[in-house]
Design an enzyme around this catalytic site. Structure first.
Site, PDB file in Angstrom:
ATOM      1  N   TYR A  51      37.327  41.339  48.338  1.00 24.19           N
ATOM      2  CA  TYR A  51      38.674  40.835  48.652  1.00 24.19           C
ATOM      3  C   TYR A  51      38.670  39.304  48.817  1.00 24.19           C
ATOM      4  O   TYR A  51      39.726  38.685  48.805  1.00 24.19           O
ATOM      5  CB  TYR A  51      39.250  41.484  49.915  1.00 24.19           C
ATOM      6  CG  TYR A  51      39.417  42.993  49.848  1.00 24.19           C
ATOM      7  CD1 TYR A  51      39.428  43.660  48.629  1.00 24.19           C
ATOM      8  CD2 TYR A  51      39.565  43.740  51.015  1.00 24.19           C
ATOM      9  CE1 TYR A  51      39.563  45.041  48.577  1.00 24.19           C
ATOM     10  CE2 TYR A  51      39.715  45.128  50.967  1.00 24.19           C
ATOM     11  CZ  TYR A  51      39.701  45.767  49.746  1.00 24.19           C
ATOM     12  OH  TYR A  51      39.832  47.129  49.698  1.00 24.19           O
ATOM     13  N   HIS A 108      31.517  49.977  47.949  1.00 25.27           N
ATOM     14  CA  HIS A 108      32.933  49.918  47.543  1.00 25.27           C
ATOM     15  C   HIS A 108      33.238  50.750  46.301  1.00 25.27           C
ATOM     16  O   HIS A 108      34.275  51.397  46.205  1.00 25.27           O
ATOM     17  CB  HIS A 108      33.308  48.453  47.286  1.00 25.27           C
ATOM     18  CG  HIS A 108      34.765  48.173  47.352  1.00 25.27           C
ATOM     19  ND1 HIS A 108      35.275  46.965  47.733  1.00 25.27           N
ATOM     20  CD2 HIS A 108      35.850  48.938  47.093  1.00 25.27           C
ATOM     21  CE1 HIS A 108      36.591  46.999  47.709  1.00 25.27           C
ATOM     22  NE2 HIS A 108      36.968  48.188  47.319  1.00 25.27           N
TER      23      HIS A 108
END
Ligand SMILES: NC(=O)c1ccc[n+]([C@@H]2O[C@H](COP(=O)([O-])OP(=O)(O)OC[C@H]3O[C@@H](n4cnc5c(N)ncnc54)[C@H](OP(=O)(O)O)[C@@H]3O)[C@@H](O)[C@H]2O)c1
Length: 288
Positions: A51, A108
């Protein structure tokens, strides 16, 4: 405000709803949003290396004035740089978030580590054994990915964070069976997709009908988002969501006070959602 928790298979507890710094905040400064979320009651914060805003997630946490023990912090391992390990990547994340440990560290994307999932999982276990994270888990892991890491795991994943809403619930059944087998908590992202990413689908009238029934029962307003988050909560799912608005943040947390859906209402959402298979983040999942 107390937020109820879910039990993880390693003995830890996790607040059932988290505020995320991906999607709407991806690549953006998250400080003000995190501050808004914490000031309005969120205690579980969901970040990720990819992110690109773990530093401002940390800034928001510092600005909130909350002590570390009052918060539950999740981050996620991205693609590994040459020479890096899950443990060294987490050490970098901890510096950015400005904490000594996270509560939950997830792989992730299985797709980021093709052919390397077993060594990645052993690296996750090392990060946990070193005390850098309380719990370890995965995200976007399909059944075959879970089976692969279970061949070497001495610690099973505590969580699998996946796209979860009524339009993928049927397709998720093989995953959910493995989650049950290893007591892995299912965590959802994109849970509110039927309201905007998939607006106009067969669920629209069903959600409205249940929303109106709950509002009448409660005697105060109930939103369509609360119907979907309640559906997830009653299925034992850890909800990861986000919002730019204080009012909606409070509404998410107020979901706990909404009356329960009946078994018939839950079944109606399941069967209506099952009529339309729709994945809004297909790049995170093996081809179907
Ligand atoms: N592991 C992964 O691969 C992965 C992938 C995606 C996301 N995530 C995580 O999950 C978090 C949440 O993701 P998400 O955005 O998909 O969550 P979501 O709960 O599906 O959607 C949240 C968004 O919905 C909007 N919203 C809420 N109620 C609405 C309504 N009634 N009508 C229209 N819009 C509405 C909010 O906008 P407002 O600002 O207007 O309230 C907010 O931007 C991310 O931040 C990230 O941490 C993880």
């Amino acid at each position: 405000m107390t937020i109820s928790t879910l039990s993880l298979n390693d003995g830890h507890q996790v607040p059932w709803i988290a505020f995320g710094t991906g999607t709407a905040l991806f690549g953006k400064d998250a400080e003000d949003a995190i501050r808004l979320a914490i000031d309005n009651g969120f205690t579980h914060l969901d970040g990720a290396q990819v992110y690109g805003n773990e530093d401002t997630l940390g800034d928001g946490i510092v600005a909130s004035g909350k002590s570390r023990s009052q918060l539950f912090i999740t981050t996620k391992l991205g693609k590994l740089q040459p020479g890096a390990t899950p443990k060294s990547a987490l050490q970098e994340s901890l510096k950015k978030i400005k904490v000594d440990y996270v509560d939950l560290y997830l792989v992730h994307q299985a797709n980021n580590h093709v052919g390397q999932l077993k060594e990645i999982w052993k690296g996750m276990e090392e990060a946990q054994k070193a005390g850098l994270t309380k719990s370890i888990g995965v995200s976007n892991f399909a059944p075959d990915h879970l089976k692969t890491i279970m061949e070497v795991a001495s610690i099973p994943p505590a969580v699998n964070q996946v796209e979860a809403h009524p339009y993928v619930w049927k397709a998720l059944q093989p995953n959910l069976a493995i989650h049950d087998q290893y007591k892995i908590v299912t965590s959802s992202y994109a849970g509110l997709s039927p309201l905007f990413r998939g607006k106009g689908g067969p669920l629209d009238p069903v959600i409205e009908q249940i929303r109106a029934r709950l509002e009448k029962t409660r005697g105060t307003p109930v939103s369509d988002g609360q119907v979907l988050n309640k559906w997830l909560q009653q299925k034992g799912v850890l909800v990861v969501t986000t919002s730019s608005k204080a009012e909606r943040i409070r509404e998410y947390l107020d979901t706990e006070n909404v009356p329960e859906l009946t078994a018939e209402e839950i079944a109606l959402i399941d069967t209506t959602g099952g009529k339309l298979h729709k994945r809004f983040f297909p790049g995170n999942w093996p081809p179907e």
